[in-house]
Design a protein around this motif. Structure first.
Motif, PDB file in Angstrom:
ATOM      1  N   ALA A  73       0.748  -1.211  -0.064  1.00 20.19           N
ATOM      2  CA  ALA A  73       0.138  -0.052   0.137  1.00 20.19           C
ATOM      3  C   ALA A  73       0.846   1.227   0.149  1.00 20.19           C
ATOM      4  O   ALA A  73       0.696   2.227  -0.643  1.00 20.19           O
ATOM      5  CB  ALA A  73      -0.940   0.074   1.335  1.00 20.19           C
ATOM      6  N   ALA A  74       1.675   1.308   0.923  1.00 20.18           N
ATOM      7  CA  ALA A  74       2.850   2.520   1.017  1.00 20.18           C
ATOM      8  C   ALA A  74       3.348   2.616  -0.493  1.00 20.18           C
ATOM      9  O   ALA A  74       3.491   3.969  -0.984  1.00 20.18           O
ATOM     10  CB  ALA A  74       3.820   2.253   1.832  1.00 20.18           C
ATOM     11  N   ASN A  75       3.822   1.527  -1.198  1.00 23.02           N
ATOM     12  CA  ASN A  75       4.591   1.913  -2.505  1.00 23.02           C
ATOM     13  C   ASN A  75       3.618   2.652  -3.643  1.00 23.02           C
ATOM     14  O   ASN A  75       4.207   2.755  -4.668  1.00 23.02           O
ATOM     15  CB  ASN A  75       5.135   0.435  -2.780  1.00 23.02           C
ATOM     16  CG  ASN A  75       6.558   0.286  -2.146  1.00 23.02           C
ATOM     17  OD1 ASN A  75       7.175   1.509  -1.911  1.00 23.02           O
ATOM     18  ND2 ASN A  75       7.042  -0.971  -1.557  1.00 23.02           N
ATOM     19  N   LYS A  76       2.418   2.554  -3.258  1.00 22.67           N
ATOM     20  CA  LYS A  76       1.591   3.132  -4.343  1.00 22.67           C
ATOM     21  C   LYS A  76       1.715   4.680  -4.258  1.00 22.67           C
ATOM     22  O   LYS A  76       1.175   5.341  -5.204  1.00 22.67           O
ATOM     23  CB  LYS A  76       0.019   2.723  -4.228  1.00 22.67           C
ATOM     24  CG  LYS A  76      -0.301   1.220  -4.073  1.00 22.67           C
ATOM     25  CD  LYS A  76      -0.217   0.643  -5.531  1.00 22.67           C
ATOM     26  CE  LYS A  76      -0.768  -1.047  -5.670  1.00 22.67           C
ATOM     27  NZ  LYS A  76      -0.539  -1.025  -6.992  1.00 22.67           N
ATOM     28  N   VAL A  77       2.180   4.985  -3.327  1.00 22.79           N
ATOM     29  CA  VAL A  77       2.573   6.629  -3.172  1.00 22.79           C
ATOM     30  C   VAL A  77       3.914   6.959  -3.829  1.00 22.79           C
ATOM     31  O   VAL A  77       4.878   6.645  -3.656  1.00 22.79           O
ATOM     32  CB  VAL A  77       2.516   7.160  -1.853  1.00 22.79           C
ATOM     33  CG1 VAL A  77       2.735   8.618  -1.726  1.00 22.79           C
ATOM     34  CG2 VAL A  77       1.108   6.899  -1.024  1.00 22.79           C
ATOM     35  N   LYS A  78       3.593   7.988  -4.850  1.00 18.94           N
ATOM     36  CA  LYS A  78       4.795   8.362  -5.629  1.00 18.94           C
ATOM     37  C   LYS A  78       5.819   8.810  -4.809  1.00 18.94           C
ATOM     38  O   LYS A  78       5.655   9.552  -3.929  1.00 18.94           O
ATOM     39  CB  LYS A  78       4.089   9.315  -6.844  1.00 18.94           C
ATOM     40  CG  LYS A  78       5.503   9.664  -7.681  1.00 18.94           C
ATOM     41  CD  LYS A  78       4.911  10.737  -8.748  1.00 18.94           C
ATOM     42  CE  LYS A  78       6.094  10.954  -9.713  1.00 18.94           C
ATOM     43  NZ  LYS A  78       7.026  10.241 -10.504  1.00 18.94           N
ATOM     44  N   GLY A  79       7.117   8.444  -5.185  1.00 11.31           N
ATOM     45  CA  GLY A  79       8.041   8.895  -4.139  1.00 11.31           C
ATOM     46  C   GLY A  79       8.544   8.084  -3.227  1.00 11.31           C
ATOM     47  O   GLY A  79       9.347   8.649  -2.415  1.00 11.31           O
ATOM     48  N   VAL A  80       7.654   7.136  -2.635  1.00 11.88           N
ATOM     49  CA  VAL A  80       7.919   6.171  -1.606  1.00 11.88           C
ATOM     50  C   VAL A  80       8.709   5.017  -1.982  1.00 11.88           C
ATOM     51  O   VAL A  80       8.401   4.289  -3.104  1.00 11.88           O
ATOM     52  CB  VAL A  80       6.658   5.686  -0.979  1.00 11.88           C
ATOM     53  CG1 VAL A  80       6.713   4.623   0.097  1.00 11.88           C
ATOM     54  CG2 VAL A  80       6.107   7.064  -0.120  1.00 11.88           C
ATOM     55  N   ARG A  81       9.876   4.608  -1.335  1.00  9.39           N
ATOM     56  CA  ARG A  81      10.465   3.446  -1.675  1.00  9.39           C
ATOM     57  C   ARG A  81      10.464   2.636  -0.407  1.00  9.39           C
ATOM     58  O   ARG A  81      11.307   2.743   0.582  1.00  9.39           O
ATOM     59  CB  ARG A  81      11.776   3.513  -2.138  1.00  9.39           C
ATOM     60  CG  ARG A  81      12.021   3.978  -3.591  1.00  9.39           C
ATOM     61  CD  ARG A  81      13.415   4.405  -3.897  1.00  9.39           C
ATOM     62  NE  ARG A  81      14.035   5.462  -3.140  1.00  9.39           N
ATOM     63  CZ  ARG A  81      13.935   6.685  -3.065  1.00  9.39           C
ATOM     64  NH1 ARG A  81      12.960   7.284  -3.761  1.00  9.39           N
ATOM     65  NH2 ARG A  81      14.624   7.418  -2.374  1.00  9.39           N
ATOM     66  N   CYS A  82       9.354   1.865   0.092  1.00 10.92           N
ATOM     67  CA  CYS A  82       8.998   1.211   1.020  1.00 10.92           C
ATOM     68  C   CYS A  82       9.654  -0.267   1.079  1.00 10.92           C
ATOM     69  O   CYS A  82       9.440  -1.037   0.130  1.00 10.92           O
ATOM     70  CB  CYS A  82       7.506   1.109   1.592  1.00 10.92           C
ATOM     71  SG  CYS A  82       7.227   0.197   2.965  1.00 10.92           S
ATOM     72  N   ALA A  83      10.400  -0.591   1.834  1.00  9.90           N
ATOM     73  CA  ALA A  83      11.198  -2.038   2.061  1.00  9.90           C
ATOM     74  C   ALA A  83      10.723  -2.839   3.093  1.00  9.90           C
ATOM     75  O   ALA A  83      10.704  -2.447   4.277  1.00  9.90           O
ATOM     76  CB  ALA A  83      12.752  -1.565   2.086  1.00  9.90           C
ATOM     77  N   LEU A  84      10.165  -3.957   2.743  1.00 10.81           N
ATOM     78  CA  LEU A  84       9.912  -5.004   3.798  1.00 10.81           C
ATOM     79  C   LEU A  84      11.133  -5.705   4.351  1.00 10.81           C
ATOM     80  O   LEU A  84      11.884  -6.518   3.652  1.00 10.81           O
ATOM     81  CB  LEU A  84       9.021  -5.864   3.400  1.00 10.81           C
ATOM     82  CG  LEU A  84       8.441  -7.285   4.174  1.00 10.81           C
ATOM     83  CD1 LEU A  84       8.018  -6.758   5.508  1.00 10.81           C
ATOM     84  CD2 LEU A  84       7.472  -8.078   3.288  1.00 10.81           C
TER      85      LEU A  84
END
Length: 148
Positions: A73-84
């Protein structure tokens, strides 16, 4: 400032991370959830991701049961690089190589001691700045001249 959020599956682990942030005197903003009642992780992922993408927070931390849904869900926002990340090596590598700006973890996957170590590494590891890594980030962000 660190933006932090979770769903009910990550609430307990978020409390551990909040204690760590307080002990380290790292400023944060808690976007919820605020209890263990069932809730929808995309709402918290989006709130934290927007805060990071808009530059209001330096980095973010998101926690759900597995970390998978909230990171997607977080990675749908432009400019976000969310890593699990569920291990220290991945937390360090994603900062060094991917300049990840949000860490996701699973409250039902990783224990509190390890989660605090992962968060500490993520928050304190700088991006390497190497040209090859920046080039790859640019490609991920669609800055190669092509809309992929």
């Amino acid at each position: 400032m660190i933006a932090i959020g979770c769903d009910h599956g990550g609430y307990g682990l978020k409390q551990e991370i909040l204690r760590y942030l307080q002990e380290q005197k790292i400023p944060y903003k808690d976007f919820g959830c605020y209890g263990e009642a069932a809730c929808d992780y995309p709402l918290y992922a989006k709130a934290v991701a927007k805060e990071v993408a808009e530059g209001k927070a330096e980095k973010g931390i998101l926690i759900c049961g597995t970390g998978i849904g909230i990171s997607m869900a977080a990675n749908k926002v432009k400019g976000v690089r969310c890593a699990l990340c569920h291990d220290c090596f991945s937390a360090e590598a994603t900062r060094l190589h991917n300049d990840a700006n949000i860490l996701a973890m699973g409250g039902r996957v990783v224990g509190p001691g390890l989660a605090v170590k992962i968060a500490d590494i993520f928050l304190h590891t700088p991006f390497s700045g190497e040209e090859r890594h920046q080039r790859r980030i640019n490609l991920m962000e669609g800055e190669d001249g092509n809309e992929n």
